[in-house]
Scaffold this active site. Structure first.
Site, PDB file in Angstrom:
ATOM      1  N   HIS A  17      45.295  35.449  32.377  1.00 28.66           N
ATOM      2  CA  HIS A  17      43.991  35.866  32.892  1.00 28.66           C
ATOM      3  C   HIS A  17      43.784  35.372  34.319  1.00 28.66           C
ATOM      4  O   HIS A  17      44.136  34.248  34.652  1.00 28.66           O
ATOM      5  CB  HIS A  17      42.908  35.289  31.988  1.00 28.66           C
ATOM      6  CG  HIS A  17      41.570  35.890  32.167  1.00 28.66           C
ATOM      7  ND1 HIS A  17      41.368  37.225  32.420  1.00 28.66           N
ATOM      8  CD2 HIS A  17      40.338  35.348  32.125  1.00 28.66           C
ATOM      9  CE1 HIS A  17      40.084  37.464  32.503  1.00 28.66           C
ATOM     10  NE2 HIS A  17      39.416  36.340  32.348  1.00 28.66           N
ATOM     11  N   HIS A  65      40.553  29.193  31.363  1.00 30.28           N
ATOM     12  CA  HIS A  65      40.254  30.358  32.185  1.00 30.28           C
ATOM     13  C   HIS A  65      40.873  30.180  33.577  1.00 30.28           C
ATOM     14  O   HIS A  65      40.856  29.074  34.131  1.00 30.28           O
ATOM     15  CB  HIS A  65      38.746  30.533  32.339  1.00 30.28           C
ATOM     16  CG  HIS A  65      38.204  31.713  31.611  1.00 30.28           C
ATOM     17  ND1 HIS A  65      37.871  31.683  30.271  1.00 30.28           N
ATOM     18  CD2 HIS A  65      37.936  32.970  32.025  1.00 30.28           C
ATOM     19  CE1 HIS A  65      37.418  32.869  29.910  1.00 30.28           C
ATOM     20  NE2 HIS A  65      37.441  33.675  30.947  1.00 30.28           N
ATOM     21  N   SER A 102      36.921  26.313  30.435  1.00 25.66           N
ATOM     22  CA  SER A 102      36.823  26.399  31.894  1.00 25.66           C
ATOM     23  C   SER A 102      37.695  25.333  32.549  1.00 25.66           C
ATOM     24  O   SER A 102      37.805  24.213  32.048  1.00 25.66           O
ATOM     25  CB  SER A 102      35.367  26.201  32.320  1.00 25.66           C
ATOM     26  OG  SER A 102      35.271  26.048  33.725  1.00 25.66           O
ATOM     27  N   TYR A 141      34.678  39.039  24.036  1.00 24.78           N
ATOM     28  CA  TYR A 141      34.781  37.725  23.401  1.00 24.78           C
ATOM     29  C   TYR A 141      34.720  37.819  21.887  1.00 24.78           C
ATOM     30  O   TYR A 141      34.243  38.805  21.320  1.00 24.78           O
ATOM     31  CB  TYR A 141      33.656  36.809  23.909  1.00 24.78           C
ATOM     32  CG  TYR A 141      33.896  36.308  25.314  1.00 24.78           C
ATOM     33  CD1 TYR A 141      34.297  35.002  25.551  1.00 24.78           C
ATOM     34  CD2 TYR A 141      33.752  37.157  26.406  1.00 24.78           C
ATOM     35  CE1 TYR A 141      34.535  34.537  26.831  1.00 24.78           C
ATOM     36  CE2 TYR A 141      33.982  36.708  27.695  1.00 24.78           C
ATOM     37  CZ  TYR A 141      34.372  35.400  27.906  1.00 24.78           C
ATOM     38  OH  TYR A 141      34.620  34.951  29.173  1.00 24.78           O
ATOM     39  N   ASP A 162      54.180  36.571  51.210  1.00 26.35           N
ATOM     40  CA  ASP A 162      52.776  36.529  50.842  1.00 26.35           C
ATOM     41  C   ASP A 162      52.573  36.088  49.399  1.00 26.35           C
ATOM     42  O   ASP A 162      51.432  35.861  48.966  1.00 26.35           O
ATOM     43  CB  ASP A 162      52.092  37.884  51.090  1.00 26.35           C
ATOM     44  CG  ASP A 162      52.818  39.042  50.441  1.00 26.35           C
ATOM     45  OD1 ASP A 162      53.844  38.799  49.787  1.00 26.35           O
ATOM     46  OD2 ASP A 162      52.372  40.178  50.588  1.00 26.35           O
ATOM     47  N   SER A 194      53.900  33.262  48.368  1.00 27.50           N
ATOM     48  CA  SER A 194      54.030  31.809  48.426  1.00 27.50           C
ATOM     49  C   SER A 194      52.656  31.154  48.466  1.00 27.50           C
ATOM     50  O   SER A 194      51.718  31.674  49.087  1.00 27.50           O
ATOM     51  CB  SER A 194      54.829  31.394  49.667  1.00 27.50           C
ATOM     52  OG  SER A 194      56.116  31.969  49.662  1.00 27.50           O
ATOM     53  N   THR A 253      51.126  30.422  52.032  1.00 26.90           N
ATOM     54  CA  THR A 253      50.597  31.471  52.909  1.00 26.90           C
ATOM     55  C   THR A 253      49.289  32.023  52.352  1.00 26.90           C
ATOM     56  O   THR A 253      49.086  32.076  51.134  1.00 26.90           O
ATOM     57  CB  THR A 253      51.594  32.635  53.062  1.00 26.90           C
ATOM     58  OG1 THR A 253      51.843  33.228  51.777  1.00 26.90           O
ATOM     59  CG2 THR A 253      52.895  32.157  53.666  1.00 26.90           C
TER      60      THR A 253
END
Length: 572
Positions: free
Chosen positions: A26, A135, A186, A378, A504, A506, A509
């Site tokens: 996710h 999450h 969370s 959910y 891009d 990585s 960056t």
């Protein structure tokens, strides 16, 4: 279905609906616009064909690579707990569960990491697959960059360690960090605080005296710095997985069995006990759904824990979308219905009716891979549903949704344990519709032609780099218009060749794109790591722009931008 259609073209009946599971990691910082139901299309500016094409192509490409590299091997399992990396964002709901249920666990959040280690017959590592409940919202709601978040960073770290000399996404070792039962888990482990006062939010409805729910924001271990939050949580997950990978000794043996069934979740009769039954409901979202969570609150005046409707919003709902039926309202009690999505079918159904239940069986260990095949919001317990926080308001099939799933999974587990096949013993169930492109809609206008300031070119550098940097300094530059591709390259004197050291993908960056009318600027940052070697570097970037050709025709033209050469030196 798009993936299955592509696989059928390439492999015939080898990879099918009954042996392919799409289980996601996710992230709230990924592409949108790839679901075919009205609710999801509205909230992501419609059905975005480039999004679905990129996702499907990536999945199929990964299957192609795996198919070409199939070899005999062994699987080992390991498990352990990980602390300081997830937090229950709805503890008030959890406390409504029976004490005898809560007493089975040490915490109100699942801390277990389960890992499978894959090796060849010689014992050399080929990859790993782990599950953890958190999450991927360390990159918070202010982020506008595509990011794989904390789980992606954990994967990046392990793959970079195992695939020496390879760029991200390349190399033979695959580190897959999947999600388990992450619903209310969370990564913002410091909990919710009022952003304007620094005081804790109201415990029951996650709001603040001034500013309401929008001011109630959960903080990660590094406070409001989302990049460091992502790094810290990702490193925690990486370190635990690496430890479990090294300790994995329990070999997984025996045959592989699976069972699959489509289920009409709006009409499941649930056996509550020996004398009473109930049923699931047509999909509906409650008022607290619009409140959001402490990981990202809603913009309107909805609050967590709403068990009564609001005449103002209910009136708007009734005028625009129609009132929910008495049957649906009764079925979803005590949820006050904001959107009766199961009764809304224009221009397409707003929510899926049939969902897929697919499982595996083991006497030793059960893993809930919570994000598989389709999105159904959910699943709370019956007791948590009564509190009607965000998670309960988003349990779309009513208060007995969990019981229905458990009942269906019992049937799957029995079929697997008895070594039966899906097609022989389990009814296939009502397969969901596959909508044609002509039925789908986009709310994004067609991209206009691209423009640039006078006397400039596409890809031109607007901000020059300094001649020299030391590690820990950020190299930032702007280009005129970009798409996605970035490389950091180092010059090798011995070969007179530029080698790509970062892309891009990585962590080091970052790529920012800002559009102003028909013009746009791209800023590329390279956060030079301590591991960077001294030497000469440059940053290149590749993109496309749209240009008019004639009166009606437009063409897409590739361009390239490159920085000046600069040196990186080590701190002495």
């Amino acid at each position: 279905m798009y993936v299955l259609k592509e696989l059928e073209v390439k492999y015939g009946i080898l990879y099918r609906q009954d042996n392919v599971i799409l289980s996601g990691t996710h992230t709230h910082s990924g592409l949108g616009g790839y679901f075919q139901y009205t609710l999801f299309m509205i909230t992501s500016k419609g059905y975005i064909k480039p999004s679905i094409k990129a996702i499907v192509n990536g999945i199929v490409k990964s299957i192609d690579i795996a198919h070409r590299n199939i070899k005999p091997g062994r699987i080992y399992m390991s498990k352990g707990e990980l602390e300081e990396s997830n937090l229950n964002r709805s503890p008030h709901s959890y406390l409504n569960n029976p004490a005898e249920e809560r007493n089975k666990y040490k915490s109100n959040t699942d801390k277990q990491v389960t890992l499978l280690k894959f090796t060849d017959l010689d014992g050399d590592g080929m990859g790993m697959l782990s599950w953890f409940a958190v999450h991927a919202v360390s990159m918070n709601y202010t982020n506008q960059m595509v990011s794989s978040d904390n789980m992606g960073y954990a994967s990046y770290l392990l793959e970079q360690e195992k695939n020496i000399g390879f760029l991200p996404g390349e190399g033979p070792f695959v580190a897959a960090f999947a999600s388990s039962n992450l619903g209310d888990a969370s990564p913002n482990i410091r909990g919710p605080f009022c952003a304007n006062t620094g005081l804790p939010c109201d415990y029951l409805n996650s709001s603040c005296p001034i500013g309401g729910l929008k001011m109630c924001v959960a903080l990660g271990p590094a406070g409001s710095d989302m990049f460091n939050n992502t790094k810290i949580i990702g490193e925690n997950i990486f370190k635990r997985a690496k430890d479990l990978y090294g300790k994995a000794r329990q070999e997984v043996r025996g045959p592989l069995h699976a069972a699959h069934q489509w289920v009409n979740m709006t009409d499941v009769t649930v056996q509550l006990n020996s004398t009473h039954t109930s049923r699931t409901c047509k999909p509906a979202l409650g008022h607290s759904f619009a409140a959001g969570t402490t990981d990202g609150g809603g913009d309107l005046n909805f609050t967590q824990g709403a068990v009564e409707g609001d005449p103002f919003w209910d009136g708007i709902r009734d005028a625009l979308l129609g009132a929910p039926s008495n049957e649906t309202q009764d079925c979803h009690q005590p949820k006050p219905i904001l959107f009766s999505t199961g009764e809304m079918t224009w221009p397409l159904p707003w929510h899926p009716i049939s969902t897929t239940a697919q499982g595996t069986f083991s006497n030793a260990e059960v893993v809930v891979a919570g994000l598989c095949n389709i999105y159904t919001h959910y699943i709370t317990t019956y007791e948590e549903y009564q509190i009607q926080r965000y998670e309960g308001a988003s349990t779309i099939y009513g208060p007995h949704t969990l019981s229905a799933y458990i009942q269906k999974f019992r049937g799957l587990a029995k079929a697997i344990a008895e070594v039966r096949t899906t097609y022989c013993t389990l009814p296939k169930g009502p397969e969901p519709p596959f909508f044609k492109d002509s039925q789908l809609f986009s709310l994004l206008p067609a991209a206009a032609v691209d423009k640039k300031p006078i006397n400039t070119t596409f890809g031109e550098v607007l901000e020059r780099v300094d001649p020299e940097y030391t590690v820990h300094i950020t190299d930032t530059m702007s280009f005129q218009r970009d798409k996605t591709f970035v490389t950091v390259e180092k010059y090798h004197n011995s070969t007179a060749h530029w080698d790509v050291v970062h892309t891009d993908a990585s962590w080091e960056t970052r790529f920012h794109w800002v559009k102003n009318g028909a013009e746009s600027n791209a800023t590329i940052e390279w956060h030079i790591p301590l591991s960077a070697q001294a030497g000469s570097y440059r940053i290149r970037h590749f993109g496309h722009y749209k240009q008019r050709k004639g009166f009606l025709e437009t063409v897409i033209i590739a361009y390239e931008g490159v920085s000046d050469v600069f040196r990186v030196s080590k701190i002495k």
